[in-house]
Scaffold this active site. Structure first.
Site, mmCIF file in Angstrom:
data_model
loop_
_atom_site.group_PDB
_atom_site.id
_atom_site.type_symbol
_atom_site.label_atom_id
_atom_site.label_comp_id
_atom_site.label_asym_id
_atom_site.label_seq_id
_atom_site.Cartn_x
_atom_site.Cartn_y
_atom_site.Cartn_z
ATOM 1 N N ASN A 53 24.780 -12.072 52.084
ATOM 2 C CA ASN A 53 25.548 -10.868 51.782
ATOM 3 C C ASN A 53 25.372 -10.538 50.292
ATOM 4 O O ASN A 53 25.427 -11.428 49.458
ATOM 5 C CB ASN A 53 27.016 -11.092 52.115
ATOM 6 C CG ASN A 53 27.191 -11.807 53.443
ATOM 7 O OD1 ASN A 53 26.799 -12.963 53.567
ATOM 8 N ND2 ASN A 53 27.733 -11.140 54.415
ATOM 9 N N GLU B 125 33.183 9.536 40.823
ATOM 10 C CA GLU B 125 33.200 8.942 42.163
ATOM 11 C C GLU B 125 33.462 10.047 43.188
ATOM 12 O O GLU B 125 34.415 10.808 43.062
ATOM 13 C CB GLU B 125 34.269 7.843 42.235
ATOM 14 C CG GLU B 125 34.636 7.360 43.621
ATOM 15 C CD GLU B 125 33.454 6.822 44.429
ATOM 16 O OE1 GLU B 125 32.706 5.972 43.899
ATOM 17 O OE2 GLU B 125 33.262 7.276 45.576
ATOM 18 N N GLU C 76 26.136 -14.939 59.750
ATOM 19 C CA GLU C 76 27.575 -14.987 59.480
ATOM 20 C C GLU C 76 28.319 -15.045 60.807
ATOM 21 O O GLU C 76 27.989 -14.308 61.740
ATOM 22 C CB GLU C 76 27.911 -13.743 58.660
ATOM 23 C CG GLU C 76 29.269 -13.162 58.835
ATOM 24 C CD GLU C 76 29.363 -11.737 58.249
ATOM 25 O OE1 GLU C 76 28.525 -11.333 57.428
ATOM 26 O OE2 GLU C 76 30.290 -11.027 58.652
ATOM 27 N N TYR D 142 30.043 -1.920 42.954
ATOM 28 C CA TYR D 142 29.837 -3.134 42.140
ATOM 29 C C TYR D 142 29.064 -2.852 40.850
ATOM 30 O O TYR D 142 29.523 -3.164 39.745
ATOM 31 C CB TYR D 142 29.133 -4.213 42.976
ATOM 32 C CG TYR D 142 30.057 -4.721 44.047
ATOM 33 C CD1 TYR D 142 30.971 -5.735 43.778
ATOM 34 C CD2 TYR D 142 30.069 -4.143 45.315
ATOM 35 C CE1 TYR D 142 31.862 -6.169 44.753
ATOM 36 C CE2 TYR D 142 30.959 -4.566 46.288
ATOM 37 C CZ TYR D 142 31.845 -5.571 46.010
ATOM 38 O OH TYR D 142 32.739 -5.982 46.956
ATOM 39 N N HIS E 37 24.139 -3.707 54.683
ATOM 40 C CA HIS E 37 23.524 -4.164 53.430
ATOM 41 C C HIS E 37 22.303 -3.333 53.040
ATOM 42 O O HIS E 37 21.197 -3.853 52.977
ATOM 43 C CB HIS E 37 23.085 -5.631 53.561
ATOM 44 C CG HIS E 37 24.177 -6.583 53.936
ATOM 45 N ND1 HIS E 37 23.931 -7.837 54.454
ATOM 46 C CD2 HIS E 37 25.521 -6.479 53.845
ATOM 47 C CE1 HIS E 37 25.078 -8.460 54.674
ATOM 48 N NE2 HIS E 37 26.064 -7.651 54.319
HETATM 49 P P1 FDA Z 1 28.553 0.774 46.587
HETATM 50 O O1 FDA Z 1 28.034 1.317 47.821
HETATM 51 O O2 FDA Z 1 29.501 -0.355 46.585
HETATM 52 O O3 FDA Z 1 29.139 1.890 45.651
HETATM 53 C C1 FDA Z 1 28.571 3.157 45.500
HETATM 54 C C2 FDA Z 1 29.679 4.136 45.169
HETATM 55 O O4 FDA Z 1 29.100 5.351 44.696
HETATM 56 C C3 FDA Z 1 30.550 4.518 46.353
HETATM 57 O O5 FDA Z 1 31.909 4.457 45.976
HETATM 58 C C4 FDA Z 1 30.122 5.945 46.680
HETATM 59 O O6 FDA Z 1 31.183 6.748 47.232
HETATM 60 C C5 FDA Z 1 29.721 6.451 45.322
HETATM 61 N N1 FDA Z 1 28.709 7.521 45.359
HETATM 62 C C6 FDA Z 1 27.587 7.559 46.102
HETATM 63 N N2 FDA Z 1 26.878 8.664 45.839
HETATM 64 C C7 FDA Z 1 27.577 9.336 44.886
HETATM 65 C C8 FDA Z 1 27.367 10.572 44.207
HETATM 66 N N3 FDA Z 1 26.285 11.319 44.444
HETATM 67 N N4 FDA Z 1 28.297 10.983 43.294
HETATM 68 C C9 FDA Z 1 29.408 10.225 43.057
HETATM 69 N N5 FDA Z 1 29.667 9.050 43.700
HETATM 70 C C10 FDA Z 1 28.751 8.622 44.583
HETATM 71 N N6 FDA Z 1 28.534 -7.512 51.066
HETATM 72 C C11 FDA Z 1 28.861 -8.787 50.742
HETATM 73 O O7 FDA Z 1 28.328 -9.329 49.768
HETATM 74 N N7 FDA Z 1 29.785 -9.466 51.496
HETATM 75 C C12 FDA Z 1 30.378 -8.920 52.597
HETATM 76 O O8 FDA Z 1 31.210 -9.568 53.246
HETATM 77 C C13 FDA Z 1 30.020 -7.596 52.952
HETATM 78 N N8 FDA Z 1 30.533 -6.992 54.078
HETATM 79 C C14 FDA Z 1 30.334 -5.654 54.296
HETATM 80 C C15 FDA Z 1 31.005 -5.000 55.333
HETATM 81 C C16 FDA Z 1 30.880 -3.625 55.492
HETATM 82 C C17 FDA Z 1 31.612 -2.924 56.601
HETATM 83 C C18 FDA Z 1 30.050 -2.875 54.595
HETATM 84 C C19 FDA Z 1 29.899 -1.398 54.730
HETATM 85 C C20 FDA Z 1 29.368 -3.529 53.582
HETATM 86 C C21 FDA Z 1 29.498 -4.917 53.421
HETATM 87 N N9 FDA Z 1 28.858 -5.575 52.383
HETATM 88 C C22 FDA Z 1 29.128 -6.897 52.124
HETATM 89 C C23 FDA Z 1 27.893 -4.874 51.510
HETATM 90 C C24 FDA Z 1 28.458 -4.519 50.121
HETATM 91 O O9 FDA Z 1 29.707 -3.887 50.241
HETATM 92 C C25 FDA Z 1 27.450 -3.632 49.408
HETATM 93 O O10 FDA Z 1 26.238 -4.356 49.275
HETATM 94 C C26 FDA Z 1 27.915 -3.196 48.033
HETATM 95 O O11 FDA Z 1 29.125 -2.484 48.107
HETATM 96 C C27 FDA Z 1 26.865 -2.367 47.325
HETATM 97 O O12 FDA Z 1 27.250 -2.201 45.982
HETATM 98 P P2 FDA Z 1 26.660 -1.034 45.103
HETATM 99 O O13 FDA Z 1 27.171 -1.197 43.721
HETATM 100 O O14 FDA Z 1 25.197 -0.987 45.301
HETATM 101 O O15 FDA Z 1 27.204 0.335 45.722
#
Ligand code: FDA
Length: 503
Positions: free
Chosen positions: A480, A35, A356, A15, A442
């Site tokens: 969330n 990525e 939820e 995000y 989360h």
């Molecule tokens: P996010 O984790 O989305 O992105 C980080 C990216 O960076 C990843 O693609 C990763 O591979 C990459 N990366 C990491 N380290 C790296 C490196 N060293 N070099 C290159 N790339 C790297 N939230 C919500 O609001 N509603 C919901 O319904 C849900 N449900 C849910 C279900 C499940 C199963 C999960 C796992 C999570 C949720 N969430 C959720 C949480 C939500 O998905 C989460 O809060 C966000 O994706 C976080 O967004 P970020 O931008 O912080 O990082």
């Protein structure tokens, strides 16, 4: 000497990263996105991009030999998880001593695997968590901007009341109401028009075919279809996949150099590269960004980082649990994987919980009501550098998790008592575990806004270095988190593009 210089680099494509990439690209700034996961845009031999939850294959998880789904067992049998071959799959489970963190891996980050629940936090709680942020501006400008770009929509209430696919939600609502609790509809980035066509048999089933944590083949507006598509459409943004950032250092002329390991499909590092940039945006998520900065501080490559880098982490109070219903309260063999309702008891200051109502789509009637409770746990932990593993370790304790489960227990004891029901003891492993408080969906914090950064995500100690992801959120947001993460990133980018990038 750094190769491949770009004015701006964004690490990650979740995000926060996707917002940064789009707004940089629109501002005419050439931007490279790095990525570590794959681009999920090419079908496998079965014609599908993602594998199903019921028959997971190598596409399901990030370099595991067996799937590690959150719901480990059913009737104490390990029927859920299956052996797979190691591969850069879409869902990761990162295990720390007392807490494991589920993460999305690939172009789109968590948007590829999450439940699509697109919730704007309660305004008063947002203000409590972010005392330095102008709340009025967030709720009038950045939350609406984030929701519009993410494609947030709501379920048609008439269809919700009549469809078999949400019977599980209606049963849990009835039990909440009988307890005197309030429920609320929750918006989503899953296209409900598509879902209704799935139910009618005129569109290929995805949410109605059990797909979610290993990716949705249809219907979901993940970031690759929204922000990232728009970012690439500017013509200024390039994306490299299977490239994992490891090191960050700064040259005397101010250039940031990012050291990157390029991996192949087996996880082997096939090349180590260096990229240089003027502006560096960290969007690797709470765990990814915090690890990069904790490592850079410990190894002395960014020695001026603040002592609060690594601190302020929490699991958003997550607890998963199941209740056993009476035989007459069937939850339905057919369940949509997209949650659309929550029990909202956050206003209960003695025990604030937002739960939820989660699906458990097995294709069979099982009488289980499943929940992901978000509790107001104020415990926080820190990441520290572990030289032996060249990684960050998390100092979260089991006692800190117990704070979350005792809050969830207080709420669900009331629900069970009002409905003469019980907990399920068979869902989370062999030890009759009721409250799964040792994993989170989360992860939040590690580089908290206004502590490790200034009030806009600019990293303290370094100019032109920014954090735009979930690590800015101080461990809890009460709902969330992805709408909050997106809106905060929009706020950062609006400020940075005006103040920091003027020629
Ligand atoms: P996010 O984790 O989305 O992105 C980080 C990216 O960076 C990843 O693609 C990763 O591979 C990459 N990366 C990491 N380290 C790296 C490196 N060293 N070099 C290159 N790339 C790297 N939230 C919500 O609001 N509603 C919901 O319904 C849900 N449900 C849910 C279900 C499940 C199963 C999960 C796992 C999570 C949720 N969430 C959720 C949480 C939500 O998905 C989460 O809060 C966000 O994706 C976080 O967004 P970020 O931008 O912080 O990082």
């Amino acid at each position: 000497d750094a190769v491949d210089n770009a004015p701006a680099i964004v690490i990650g494509s979740g995000y926060g990263a996707a917002v940064a990439a789009l707004r940089l690209g629109q501002a005419g700034i050439r931007t490279l996105v790095l990525e570590m996961g794959k681009a999920w845009n090419t079908p496998g031999s079965d014609g599908k991009i993602f594998c199903s939850t019921r028959e997971p294959d190598e596409r399901s998880m990030w370099f595991k030999t067996r799937t590690e789904a959150p719901l480990a067992t059913f009737l104490w049998l390990d029927v859920v998880n299956q052996d797979i071959s190691p591969h850069p799959g879409v869902l990761d489970r990162v295990r720390y001593a007392n807490m494991s963190v589920f993460l999305g891996r690939g172009v789109g980050g968590g948007s590829l695997v999450n439940g699509s629940m697109a919730v704007t936090p309660l305004r008063s709680y947002f203000a409590e968590q972010f005392p330095t942020v102008d709340t009025a501006e967030m709720y009038s400008t950045y939350f609406p901007r984030a929701r519009a770009m993410l494609g947030v929509n709501t379920i048609d209430p008439a269809w919700f009341e009549s469809t078999e696919w949400y019977r599980f939600s209606r049963i849990s609502r009835a039990h909440a109401e009988k307890t005197g609790l309030r429920t609320t509809f929750v918006p989503s980035v899953y296209d409900f028009g598509h879902m209704q066509r799935e139910a009618a048999g005129t569109a290929t089933k995805s949410a109605l075919a059990g797909e979610v944590i290993y990716g949705n083949n249809h219907g979901k507006k993940s970031l690759d279809k929204t922000y990232l598509a728009a970012a690439l459409g500017t013509g200024n943004v390039t994306l490299h996949t299977l490239e994992r950032a490891r090191g960050i250092r700064r040259l005397s002329d101010g250039t940031y150099v990012v050291t990157v390991d390029r991996i192949d499909g087996t996880g082997t590092v096939v090349e180590t590269k260096e990229y240089g940039c003027t502006y560096l945006f960290l969007g690797a998520g709470s765990v990814g960004t915090t690890e990069l900065l904790v490592r850079a501080r410990a190894k002395g490559t960014l020695p001026a980082l603040d002592t609060s880098v690594g601190a302020g982490w929490g699991p958003n109070g997550n607890v998963m649990l199941g209740r056993a219903n009476h035989l007459w309260d069937t939850v339905g063999a057919n369940q949509s994987t997209m949650p659309v309702m929550g029990i909202d008891d956050w206003a209960n200051t003695a025990n604030p919980v937002f739960a939820e109502i989660a699906p458990l789509p097995t294709g069979l009637e099982h009488w289980v009501s499943l929940y992901l409770a978000i509790t107001k746990n104020t415990e926080r932990a820190s990441f520290t550098y572990d030289a032996a593993g060249d990684s960050a370790k998390l100092g979260w304790s089991a006692a800190q998790s117990a704070v979350s489960s005792s809050m969830a227990k207080k709420l669900f004891d009331r629900i069970n008592s009002a409905n003469s029901t019980m907990y399920r003891y068979d869902l989370f492993g062999s030890s009759n575990k009721v409250f799964a408080d040792d994993f989170t969906y989360h992860p939040l914090g590690g580089c908290v806004l206004g502590k490790a950064t200034d009030g806009y995500g600019r990293v303290k100690g370094y100019s032109k270095l920014y954090v735009t992801d979930g690590s800015l959120v101080p461990g809890s947001i009460g709902v969330n988190p992805f709408v909050t993460i997106t809106a905060l990133a929009e706020r950062t980018m609006a400020r940075v593009l005006v103040e920091d990038t003027a020629p």
